[in-house]
Write a protein that holds these residues in place. Structure first.
Motif, short mmCIF file in Angstrom:
data_model
loop_
_atom_site.label_atom_id
_atom_site.label_comp_id
_atom_site.label_asym_id
_atom_site.label_seq_id
_atom_site.Cartn_x
_atom_site.Cartn_y
_atom_site.Cartn_z
N TYR A 264 0.80 -1.23 0.09
CA TYR A 264 0.11 -0.10 -0.05
C TYR A 264 0.83 1.25 -0.09
N HIS A 265 2.18 1.11 -0.34
CA HIS A 265 3.06 2.33 -0.60
C HIS A 265 2.60 3.18 -1.65
N SER A 266 3.19 4.23 -1.75
CA SER A 266 2.76 5.25 -2.88
C SER A 266 3.58 5.03 -4.14
N HIS A 267 4.90 4.49 -4.04
CA HIS A 267 5.67 4.30 -5.37
C HIS A 267 5.93 5.40 -5.95
N ILE A 268 6.11 6.54 -5.48
CA ILE A 268 6.13 8.05 -5.87
C ILE A 268 7.54 8.62 -5.60
N GLY A 269 8.30 7.87 -4.92
CA GLY A 269 9.93 8.60 -4.59
C GLY A 269 10.57 9.06 -5.55
N PHE A 270 10.63 8.08 -6.68
CA PHE A 270 11.51 8.27 -7.76
C PHE A 270 10.99 9.28 -8.47
N LEU A 272 9.21 12.06 -7.11
CA LEU A 272 9.29 13.36 -6.39
C LEU A 272 11.05 13.63 -6.53
N ASN A 273 11.79 12.77 -6.58
CA ASN A 273 13.31 13.08 -6.56
C ASN A 273 13.58 13.37 -7.79
N CYS A 274 13.14 13.28 -8.97
CA CYS A 274 13.52 13.80 -10.22
C CYS A 274 12.55 14.99 -10.58
N ARG A 305 3.65 12.83 6.85
CA ARG A 305 4.70 12.99 7.81
C ARG A 305 6.11 12.51 7.08
N GLN A 306 5.74 11.59 6.17
CA GLN A 306 7.07 11.05 5.36
C GLN A 306 7.62 12.10 4.29
N ILE A 307 6.78 12.92 3.82
CA ILE A 307 7.14 13.88 2.73
C ILE A 307 7.53 15.11 3.31
N ALA A 362 14.19 -2.31 -8.91
CA ALA A 362 14.58 -1.01 -8.25
C ALA A 362 13.87 -0.26 -7.21
N TYR A 363 13.19 -0.95 -6.63
CA TYR A 363 12.56 -0.72 -5.44
C TYR A 363 12.21 -1.49 -4.37
N ALA A 364 12.23 -1.37 -3.01
CA ALA A 364 11.70 -2.18 -1.87
C ALA A 364 11.11 -0.93 -0.92
N HIS A 365 10.19 -1.42 -0.26
CA HIS A 365 9.48 -0.33 0.73
C HIS A 365 10.47 -0.09 1.83
N HIS A 366 10.02 0.91 2.48
CA HIS A 366 11.04 1.50 3.70
C HIS A 366 11.11 0.35 4.54
N ILE A 367 10.35 -0.57 4.90
CA ILE A 367 10.59 -1.42 6.16
C ILE A 367 11.57 -2.60 5.63
N ALA A 396 15.84 3.11 -7.44
CA ALA A 396 15.58 4.14 -8.58
C ALA A 396 15.52 5.36 -7.94
N ASP A 397 15.20 5.70 -6.60
CA ASP A 397 15.01 6.96 -6.17
C ASP A 397 16.25 7.39 -5.29
N ALA A 398 17.42 6.63 -5.37
CA ALA A 398 18.49 6.99 -4.65
C ALA A 398 19.33 7.91 -5.52
N PRO A 405 21.73 10.04 4.52
CA PRO A 405 21.32 9.96 6.05
C PRO A 405 20.31 8.75 6.34
N ASN A 406 19.87 8.39 5.32
CA ASN A 406 18.93 7.16 5.62
C ASN A 406 19.63 5.87 5.97
N VAL A 407 20.84 5.73 5.29
CA VAL A 407 21.59 4.61 5.45
C VAL A 407 22.81 4.83 6.72
C1 LIG Z 1 18.30 2.22 4.18
C2 LIG Z 1 17.25 3.10 3.37
C3 LIG Z 1 17.64 3.57 2.37
C4 LIG Z 1 16.77 4.61 1.74
N1 LIG Z 1 17.23 5.28 0.50
C5 LIG Z 1 16.55 6.11 -0.03
C6 LIG Z 1 16.67 6.87 -1.51
O1 LIG Z 1 17.86 6.57 -1.80
N2 LIG Z 1 15.91 7.54 -1.89
C7 LIG Z 1 14.65 7.77 -1.21
O2 LIG Z 1 13.80 8.83 -1.75
N3 LIG Z 1 14.32 7.37 0.00
C8 LIG Z 1 15.18 6.34 0.57
N4 LIG Z 1 14.69 5.93 1.72
C9 LIG Z 1 13.58 6.33 2.35
C10 LIG Z 1 12.12 5.46 1.91
O3 LIG Z 1 12.43 3.99 2.08
C11 LIG Z 1 11.94 5.40 0.65
O4 LIG Z 1 11.89 7.13 0.24
C12 LIG Z 1 10.52 5.01 0.17
O5 LIG Z 1 10.67 3.75 0.39
C13 LIG Z 1 10.09 5.32 -1.10
O6 LIG Z 1 9.16 4.29 -1.80
P1 LIG Z 1 7.44 4.86 -1.72
O7 LIG Z 1 7.72 6.13 -2.70
O8 LIG Z 1 6.71 3.91 -2.15
O9 LIG Z 1 7.39 5.66 -0.17
P2 LIG Z 1 6.18 5.70 0.73
O10 LIG Z 1 6.30 4.82 1.85
O11 LIG Z 1 5.06 5.65 -0.15
O12 LIG Z 1 6.21 7.10 1.31
C14 LIG Z 1 6.02 8.37 0.80
C15 LIG Z 1 7.24 9.41 0.40
O13 LIG Z 1 7.74 9.72 1.68
C16 LIG Z 1 9.13 9.86 1.28
N5 LIG Z 1 9.79 9.35 2.49
C17 LIG Z 1 9.55 8.14 3.14
N6 LIG Z 1 10.42 7.87 4.36
C18 LIG Z 1 11.37 8.56 3.94
C19 LIG Z 1 12.67 8.61 4.46
N7 LIG Z 1 12.99 7.88 5.46
N8 LIG Z 1 13.64 9.51 3.89
C20 LIG Z 1 13.08 10.23 2.96
N9 LIG Z 1 11.87 10.51 2.43
C21 LIG Z 1 11.13 9.46 2.75
C22 LIG Z 1 9.47 9.43 -0.12
O14 LIG Z 1 9.48 10.71 -0.62
C23 LIG Z 1 8.33 8.53 -0.34
O15 LIG Z 1 7.98 8.55 -1.73
C24 LIG Z 1 15.48 5.05 2.26
C25 LIG Z 1 15.37 4.43 3.50
C26 LIG Z 1 16.14 3.45 3.94
C27 LIG Z 1 15.80 2.96 5.18
#
Ligand SMILES: Cc1cc2nc3c(=O)[nH]c(=O)nc-3n(C[C@H](O)[C@H](O)[C@H](O)COP(=O)(O)OP(=O)(O)OC[C@H]3O[C@@H](n4cnc5c(N)ncnc54)[C@H](O)[C@@H]3O)c2cc1C
Ligand code: SF4
Length: 512
Positions: A264-270, A272-274, A305-307, A362-367, A396-398, A405-407
């Motif tokens: 149920y994640h959004s898969h929009i990080g890629f 947002l980041n570009c 909160r995530q964004i 090129a994706y895995a969710h946060h947990i 792909a969002d790296a 900072p996340n790592v």
């Molecule tokens: C080890 C590790 C490495 C990560 N590397 C990256 C990375 O290279 N690029 C990246 O964008 N995110 C990274 N994240 C944060 C997060 O895991 C991803 O943003 C998220 O999984 C992207 O999937 P989503 O778009 O489905 O996010 P969702 O779970 O749907 O969350 C919505 C949005 O919130 C933002 N967000 C959520 N958590 C974080 C967070 N901890 N830091 C910053 N933004 C966040 C992202 O823009 C994300 O798209 C990392 C987290 C961890 C623990």
């Protein structure tokens, strides 16, 4: 007189500050695809396809709006392969009076751009990056006089500043944070809505062919490729998330399910980041969905909160602490990254699942990134340089401003607790509670020692034993150290013996 306006591959938005005030009759909008950027780190194939295809689509959109676009493709014969070389060629060609750009998001590229004025004897204006909601100055001000830089307090300020989910100056619903409601596992029958699928057009197809031909040794699968590559498509992906998945985002944010990479994640990080999506667009639409009673508060708040919180906060930390931040290694972790992170076999089902999904998507969710892969890398004491390198490659969002900072902060505690008040260490019980991975695993999650015991179980305690001198005074780890103090010598021996056997095996590249 001509102004050259440079657009980097992660600045793909017409509202970007470098385009502000463009004189369409005289100014040149410069895009370049350079080999140096595609290969200084061997990015996942899907990431390169996403960026190059989105750049080409955005450049086309601008041309159709009568901007004068100069686009250097990766296969252009004269392409020098570097930012430096391409800016130099463009200056020679156009003899501009000045160059305008939006500050690059990564420290490395920012330093490169700062050299241009001197190297090319031309005026260079670097504008602040208006794709973010908190400027470097505002973040710095927020840090003044604080002993700890906790995200939660930063987030509250951002909520107030942007008036998001507020009710007469108070947080909507009476609480700032509904995280405690957002930890439900997802087991049993499932019908998760699919992630967004774009159609592959000729532009994307061309990029895929190039990547397959020239970057075949990069990690990951190039196809099937279904990411959005235009603003319109990215907005459709966002809408699809809000309509179909947001309502369950909060509840199942931490859940993991075998063969369900997207959940149920959004898969929009890629996007947002570009620059294909902007943060406020996403936040406003999600708040609106809540106000219209389409989604519960824990889902909307959890997402916002995530964004508004995490994303802006990690960027603030990055710019506050670079360049030293990439060299931090508080726990003095020295081991090499195991071969199974690059696709070799492992019998740990949770790791194998998360890595094969990462390879494919090129994706895995946060947990998955934090509590499976990251947790393992923390417990196994893998060198932060190796870990950062891996995370920069595979998603792909790296981009370094968010990855590092996340790592180094959130996962590895390499910054000594700047970002996170304690290491996110967990045993197999956490993974078993939040996923169904353990039932298909060679190891037994209920076993604490011996060859068949879940490696997370003994590595967890081994981590606390080995890092006792550094961590024992952390007030948030008091419980762990009290439990450890009560353990018999025999039990500690078993933990250390099992851990040594396992860690030696990964160093020898044996099957674990
Ligand atoms: C080890 C590790 C490495 C990560 N590397 C990256 C990375 O290279 N690029 C990246 O964008 N995110 C990274 N994240 C944060 C997060 O895991 C991803 O943003 C998220 O999984 C992207 O999937 P989503 O778009 O489905 O996010 P969702 O779970 O749907 O969350 C919505 C949005 O919130 C933002 N967000 C959520 N958590 C974080 C967070 N901890 N830091 C910053 N933004 C966040 C992202 O823009 C994300 O798209 C990392 C987290 C961890 C623990
Ligand atoms: S038993 Fe341990 S290694 Fe296997 S899936 Fe569960 S947590 Fe992972």
């Amino acid at each position: 007189m001509t102004t050259l306006r440079v657009i980097f591959g992660d600045q793909l938005n017409e509202s970007i500050s470098s385009l502000s005030g463009t004189d369409k009759d005289n100014d040149i909008i410069l895009f370049f695809e350079v080999n140096e950027e595609a290969t200084y780190i061997k990015h996942h194939k899907k990431k390169i396809i996403l960026i190059f295809s989105a750049m080409r689509h955005f450049a086309k959109e601008l041309s159709e709006k009568n901007y004068a676009v100069h686009y250097i493709k990766i296969d252009d014969k004269e392409n020098t392969g570097s930012f430096h070389g391409e800016v130099q060629r463009a200056i020679k060609h156009y003899q501009p009076q000045n160059i305008i750009l939006t500050e690059p998001s990564e420290y490395r590229v920012y330093n490169e751009a700062k050299r241009w004025a001197n190297d090319f004897n031309v005026a260079v204006e670097i504008r602040s990056d208006n794709r973010f909601l908190c400027s470097h100055e505002t973040f710095k001000q927020w840090t003044q006089g604080r002993k700890q830089l906790r995200m939660e307090f930063f987030y509250r300020e951002m909520r107030k500043q942007y008036n998001i989910l507020m009710d007469n100056g108070q947080p909507e619903g009476g609480k700032w944070n509904y995280d405690a409601d957002n930890r439900k596992p997802l087991k049993g029958q499932l019908s998760v809505p699919d992630t967004y699928h774009s159609k592959t057009d000729a532009i994307t197809k061309n990029v895929i062919d190039w990547v397959d031909a020239h970057y075949s040794d990069h990690f990951g699968s190039s196809t099937p490729f279904h990411f959005a590559v235009t603003h319109k498509q990215a907005s459709q992906a966002l809408n699809q998330f809000i309509d179909e998945r947001l309502a369950s985002f909060g509840d199942y944010q931490d859940a993991m399910v075998q063969n369900e990479p997207w959940l149920y994640h959004s898969h929009i990080g890629f996007y947002l980041n570009c620059g294909l999506l902007l943060p406020l667009q996403c936040i406003n639409q999600v708040e609106q969905a809540y106000r219209q009673n389409k989604v519960p508060l824990n889902a909307a708040e959890g997402f916002i909160r995530q964004i508004l919180g995490w994303r802006e906060y990690v960027r603030g930390i990055y710019w506050l602490k670079m360049p030293g931040y990439e060299k931090t290694n508080h726990l003095n972790a020295q081991r090499k990254l195991p071969g199974f992170f690059w696709g070799e076999s492992t019998r740990m089902n949770c790791i194998s699942q998360c890595i094969s999904e990462t390879h494919e998507n090129a994706y895995a969710h946060h947990i998955q990134r934090l509590m499976v892969l990251g947790n393992f890398l923390l417990l196994a004491g893998i060198d932060p340089d190796e870990v950062n390198h891996w995370y920069m490659i595979v998603y792909a969002d790296a981009f370094q401003w968010v990855e590092l900072p996340n790592v180094s902060g959130m996962v590895l505690y390499a910054d000594g607790g700047l970002l996170s008040s304690k290491p996110y260490a967990a045993s197999g019980a956490y993974i078993n509670k939040m996923s169904d991975y353990c039932k298909g695993c060679h190891y037994k999650v209920s076993k604490k020692d011996g060859e068949l015991a879940c490696p997370f179980n003994y590595l967890y305690w081994n981590f606390f034993i080995k890092n006792k001198a550094t961590l024992k005074n952390n007030p948030r780890l008091g419980m762990s150290y009290r439990t450890l103090a009560k353990m018999s010598d025999e039990k500690i021996d078993l933990i250390e013996t099992d851990s040594e056997r396992f860690l030696n095996a990964i160093e020898a590249n044996a099957l674990v």
